[in-house]
Design a protein around this motif. Structure first.
Motif, PDB file in Angstrom:
ATOM      1  N   LEU A 174      60.204  39.446  27.014  1.00 29.94           N
ATOM      2  CA  LEU A 174      58.807  39.176  27.350  1.00 29.94           C
ATOM      3  C   LEU A 174      58.486  39.965  28.608  1.00 29.94           C
ATOM      4  O   LEU A 174      59.157  39.818  29.634  1.00 29.94           O
ATOM      5  CB  LEU A 174      58.604  37.681  27.592  1.00 29.94           C
ATOM      6  N   LEU A 175      57.457  40.826  28.520  1.00 27.23           N
ATOM      7  CA  LEU A 175      57.071  41.689  29.632  1.00 27.23           C
ATOM      8  C   LEU A 175      55.678  41.320  30.113  1.00 27.23           C
ATOM      9  O   LEU A 175      54.733  41.279  29.317  1.00 27.23           O
ATOM     10  CB  LEU A 175      57.073  43.167  29.211  1.00 27.23           C
ATOM     11  N   GLY A 176      55.514  41.052  31.398  1.00 28.63           N
ATOM     12  CA  GLY A 176      54.208  40.835  31.985  1.00 28.63           C
ATOM     13  C   GLY A 176      53.571  42.158  32.372  1.00 28.63           C
ATOM     14  O   GLY A 176      54.260  43.093  32.797  1.00 28.63           O
ATOM     15  N   LEU A 177      52.261  42.256  32.212  1.00 26.87           N
ATOM     16  CA  LEU A 177      51.520  43.468  32.549  1.00 26.87           C
ATOM     17  C   LEU A 177      50.420  43.144  33.556  1.00 26.87           C
ATOM     18  O   LEU A 177      50.026  41.989  33.715  1.00 26.87           O
ATOM     19  CB  LEU A 177      50.897  44.089  31.301  1.00 26.87           C
TER      20      LEU A 177
ATOM     21  N   GLY B 283      52.283  41.398  35.914  1.00 26.49           N
ATOM     22  CA  GLY B 283      53.419  42.298  35.886  1.00 26.49           C
ATOM     23  C   GLY B 283      53.920  42.630  37.275  1.00 26.49           C
ATOM     24  O   GLY B 283      54.154  41.739  38.094  1.00 26.49           O
ATOM     25  N   ALA B 284      54.005  43.925  37.548  1.00 25.84           N
ATOM     26  CA  ALA B 284      54.525  44.359  38.841  1.00 25.84           C
ATOM     27  C   ALA B 284      53.496  44.267  39.959  1.00 25.84           C
ATOM     28  O   ALA B 284      53.852  44.419  41.133  1.00 25.84           O
ATOM     29  CB  ALA B 284      55.029  45.801  38.725  1.00 25.84           C
ATOM     30  N   GLN B 285      52.237  44.012  39.631  1.00 23.83           N
ATOM     31  CA  GLN B 285      51.167  43.997  40.637  1.00 23.83           C
ATOM     32  C   GLN B 285      50.677  42.572  40.906  1.00 23.83           C
ATOM     33  O   GLN B 285      49.485  42.306  41.014  1.00 23.83           O
ATOM     34  CB  GLN B 285      50.001  44.872  40.170  1.00 23.83           C
ATOM     35  N   ARG B 286      51.601  41.654  41.074  1.00 24.08           N
ATOM     36  CA  ARG B 286      51.235  40.245  41.231  1.00 24.08           C
ATOM     37  C   ARG B 286      50.425  39.971  42.495  1.00 24.08           C
ATOM     38  O   ARG B 286      49.748  38.951  42.589  1.00 24.08           O
ATOM     39  CB  ARG B 286      52.489  39.369  41.208  1.00 24.08           C
ATOM     40  N   ALA B 287      50.462  40.873  43.463  1.00 21.45           N
ATOM     41  CA  ALA B 287      49.705  40.650  44.700  1.00 21.45           C
ATOM     42  C   ALA B 287      48.199  40.631  44.463  1.00 21.45           C
ATOM     43  O   ALA B 287      47.450  40.124  45.301  1.00 21.45           O
ATOM     44  CB  ALA B 287      50.049  41.729  45.729  1.00 21.45           C
ATOM     45  N   ARG B 288      47.738  41.136  43.334  1.00 20.95           N
ATOM     46  CA  ARG B 288      46.300  41.140  43.073  1.00 20.95           C
ATOM     47  C   ARG B 288      45.849  39.973  42.198  1.00 20.95           C
ATOM     48  O   ARG B 288      44.704  39.937  41.761  1.00 20.95           O
ATOM     49  CB  ARG B 288      45.851  42.471  42.473  1.00 20.95           C
ATOM     50  N   LEU B 289      46.704  39.010  41.957  1.00 23.76           N
ATOM     51  CA  LEU B 289      46.307  37.813  41.218  1.00 23.76           C
ATOM     52  C   LEU B 289      45.212  37.061  41.955  1.00 23.76           C
ATOM     53  O   LEU B 289      45.274  36.874  43.165  1.00 23.76           O
ATOM     54  CB  LEU B 289      47.509  36.879  41.037  1.00 23.76           C
ATOM     55  N   ASP B 290      44.174  36.626  41.218  1.00 25.11           N
ATOM     56  CA  ASP B 290      43.140  35.781  41.812  1.00 25.11           C
ATOM     57  C   ASP B 290      42.614  34.832  40.748  1.00 25.11           C
ATOM     58  O   ASP B 290      43.193  34.721  39.653  1.00 25.11           O
ATOM     59  CB  ASP B 290      42.014  36.616  42.432  1.00 25.11           C
ATOM     60  N   ASP B 291      41.532  34.152  41.031  1.00 23.19           N
ATOM     61  CA  ASP B 291      40.997  33.161  40.101  1.00 23.19           C
ATOM     62  C   ASP B 291      40.455  33.775  38.818  1.00 23.19           C
ATOM     63  O   ASP B 291      40.161  33.052  37.858  1.00 23.19           O
ATOM     64  CB  ASP B 291      39.877  32.346  40.772  1.00 23.19           C
ATOM     65  N   HIS B 292      40.295  35.077  38.782  1.00 28.32           N
ATOM     66  CA  HIS B 292      39.715  35.744  37.618  1.00 28.32           C
ATOM     67  C   HIS B 292      40.756  36.523  36.808  1.00 28.32           C
ATOM     68  O   HIS B 292      40.393  37.227  35.864  1.00 28.32           O
ATOM     69  CB  HIS B 292      38.595  36.683  38.065  1.00 28.32           C
ATOM     70  N   SER B 293      42.015  36.387  37.174  1.00 27.26           N
ATOM     71  CA  SER B 293      43.071  37.126  36.479  1.00 27.26           C
ATOM     72  C   SER B 293      43.359  36.504  35.117  1.00 27.26           C
ATOM     73  O   SER B 293      43.333  35.275  34.955  1.00 27.26           O
ATOM     74  CB  SER B 293      44.349  37.128  37.319  1.00 27.26           C
ATOM     75  N   ASP B 294      43.621  37.359  34.134  1.00 30.33           N
ATOM     76  CA  ASP B 294      44.046  36.867  32.837  1.00 30.33           C
ATOM     77  C   ASP B 294      45.519  37.202  32.625  1.00 30.33           C
ATOM     78  O   ASP B 294      46.168  37.773  33.502  1.00 30.33           O
ATOM     79  CB  ASP B 294      43.169  37.406  31.704  1.00 30.33           C
ATOM     80  N   LEU B 295      46.033  36.819  31.487  1.00 33.85           N
ATOM     81  CA  LEU B 295      47.454  36.957  31.193  1.00 33.85           C
ATOM     82  C   LEU B 295      47.646  38.063  30.161  1.00 33.85           C
ATOM     83  O   LEU B 295      47.323  37.892  28.986  1.00 33.85           O
ATOM     84  CB  LEU B 295      48.003  35.622  30.667  1.00 33.85           C
ATOM     85  N   ASP B 296      48.156  39.191  30.602  1.00 33.89           N
ATOM     86  CA  ASP B 296      48.464  40.313  29.722  1.00 33.89           C
ATOM     87  C   ASP B 296      49.974  40.408  29.571  1.00 33.89           C
ATOM     88  O   ASP B 296      50.705  40.429  30.581  1.00 33.89           O
ATOM     89  CB  ASP B 296      47.934  41.625  30.301  1.00 33.89           C
ATOM     90  N   PHE B 297      50.446  40.499  28.331  1.00 33.02           N
ATOM     91  CA  PHE B 297      51.895  40.606  28.156  1.00 33.02           C
ATOM     92  C   PHE B 297      52.246  41.307  26.850  1.00 33.02           C
ATOM     93  O   PHE B 297      51.417  41.436  25.935  1.00 33.02           O
ATOM     94  CB  PHE B 297      52.570  39.234  28.231  1.00 33.02           C
ATOM     95  N   LEU B 298      53.474  41.771  26.792  1.00 23.98           N
ATOM     96  CA  LEU B 298      54.059  42.343  25.588  1.00 23.98           C
ATOM     97  C   LEU B 298      55.224  41.455  25.176  1.00 23.98           C
ATOM     98  O   LEU B 298      56.091  41.132  26.000  1.00 23.98           O
ATOM     99  CB  LEU B 298      54.577  43.761  25.844  1.00 23.98           C
ATOM    100  N   LEU B 299      55.256  41.065  23.921  1.00 23.87           N
ATOM    101  CA  LEU B 299      56.375  40.310  23.368  1.00 23.87           C
ATOM    102  C   LEU B 299      57.174  41.249  22.479  1.00 23.87           C
ATOM    103  O   LEU B 299      56.623  41.850  21.546  1.00 23.87           O
ATOM    104  CB  LEU B 299      55.864  39.113  22.561  1.00 23.87           C
ATOM    105  N   VAL B 300      58.444  41.393  22.775  1.00 23.18           N
ATOM    106  CA  VAL B 300      59.323  42.270  21.996  1.00 23.18           C
ATOM    107  C   VAL B 300      60.169  41.390  21.088  1.00 23.18           C
ATOM    108  O   VAL B 300      60.816  40.437  21.547  1.00 23.18           O
ATOM    109  CB  VAL B 300      60.222  43.122  22.910  1.00 23.18           C
ATOM    110  N   VAL B 301      60.139  41.696  19.792  1.00 26.33           N
ATOM    111  CA  VAL B 301      60.855  40.896  18.806  1.00 26.33           C
ATOM    112  C   VAL B 301      61.744  41.799  17.952  1.00 26.33           C
ATOM    113  O   VAL B 301      61.607  43.027  17.962  1.00 26.33           O
ATOM    114  CB  VAL B 301      59.880  40.112  17.899  1.00 26.33           C
ATOM    115  N   THR B 302      62.639  41.184  17.199  1.00 27.93           N
ATOM    116  CA  THR B 302      63.545  41.945  16.351  1.00 27.93           C
ATOM    117  C   THR B 302      62.792  42.527  15.157  1.00 27.93           C
ATOM    118  O   THR B 302      61.711  42.072  14.788  1.00 27.93           O
ATOM    119  CB  THR B 302      64.684  41.055  15.844  1.00 27.93           C
ATOM    120  N   ASP B 303      63.383  43.533  14.545  1.00 32.41           N
ATOM    121  CA  ASP B 303      62.795  44.131  13.348  1.00 32.41           C
ATOM    122  C   ASP B 303      62.623  43.057  12.276  1.00 32.41           C
ATOM    123  O   ASP B 303      63.526  42.251  12.031  1.00 32.41           O
ATOM    124  CB  ASP B 303      63.706  45.240  12.817  1.00 32.41           C
ATOM    125  N   GLY B 304      61.455  43.053  11.655  1.00 33.89           N
ATOM    126  CA  GLY B 304      61.183  42.103  10.591  1.00 33.89           C
ATOM    127  C   GLY B 304      60.522  40.822  11.053  1.00 33.89           C
ATOM    128  O   GLY B 304      60.016  40.046  10.229  1.00 33.89           O
TER     129      GLY B 304
END
Length: 255
Positions: free
Chosen positions: A24-27, A31-52
């Motif tokens: 699970l990767l946060g964007l 992600g790596a820019q957590r210092a800019r989190l505020d009340d208007h931030s949403d949750l962007d992420f990538l979920l990596v799963v196995t083939d199939g």
């Protein structure tokens, strides 16, 4: 902990119990820019799963609802969805296999969770981030000028919406690129959207966005402002400059 980060950790804890998940990767601000989190931030992420396993996670949302019920969602991409949790957390995600992940451009990712034995380097995209064809002052100045020229012709034709996109969007994107080249990389620049956080990077007396982007009914005023801004700061080719001035005059008569 910020609700967005807490939700991401909750998802990670649940996904770790499944045998067809890889990472699970946060964007963005999750992600790596957590210092800019505020009340208007949403949750962007990538979920990596196995083939199939991909469609089981795209089409069924039981895993997404493990921490909290989802009030609304829709498929915005063949590999992902946008969703609003009942507690107000808004999420946008893609579900990818490791092979697909290597072909998707992204930046600023953070590994929230990864299974033992997961491929190394998951947070680093192998695909290049899109860039302008020619990222130079000369290119962006002339890109802005020709967008103003095209936009003014569209305005004269009565295609006001199309004109606004050339004058108040594309030309202004070129102006923002010029600011980046002259003033240096702004903090937390989004390589996919030049408009993000631009107000924090450049004061209004340097970049008069309110006058450059005044709205649908003000294409002429917007073009005048942007053309004047460019003319004060950069050499303008006499031919395109004269053509734009002529169109500005005709537009004034037309209105």
């Amino acid at each position: 902990m910020h609700p967005v980060l807490h939700r991401l950790d909750e998802l990670a804890a649940h996904l770790a119990t499944r045998d067809d998940t890889v990472a699970l990767l946060g964007l963005g601000s999750a992600g790596a820019q957590r210092a800019r989190l505020d009340d208007h931030s949403d949750l962007d992420f990538l979920l990596v799963v196995t083939d199939g396993a991909k469609w089981r996670y795209v089409d069924r949302l039981d895993w997404l609802e493990a921490p909290c019920p989802v009030a609304y969602s829709f498929a915005h991409h063949r590999s992902g969805r946008r969703a609003l949790y009942s507690d107000g957390v808004y999420a946008e995600f893609l579900v990818l296999t490791p092979a697909e992940l290597s072909r998707v451009p992204f930046s600023g990712a953070r590994v929230v969770w990864r299974r033992d034995g997961a491929p190394a380097g998951l947070a680093q995209s192998e695909a290049p981030v899109p860039r302008d064809a020619y990222d130079t002052v000369d290119f962006h100045v002339n890109d802005a000028l020709t967008c103003l020229y095209t936009g003014l012709h569209l305005e004269l034709r009565g295609e006001r919406l199309a004109a606004s996109r050339f004058i108040q969007t594309r030309a202004v994107d070129a102006v923002i690129a010029l600011m980046r080249l002259s003033a240096g990389e702004p903090p937390y620049r989004d390589p996919f959207d030049p408009a993000r956080r631009v107000e924090r990077a450049y004061p209004a007396d340097v970049l008069p966005l309110a006058a450059m982007v005044p709205g649908y009914a003000a294409n002429l005023a917007a073009a005048r402002t942007t053309f004047a801004w460019l003319s004060r700061r950069y050499p303008v080719d006499p031919a395109i400059g004269a053509a734009i001035r002529g169109l500005l005059g005709r537009s004034a008569d037309y209105q």
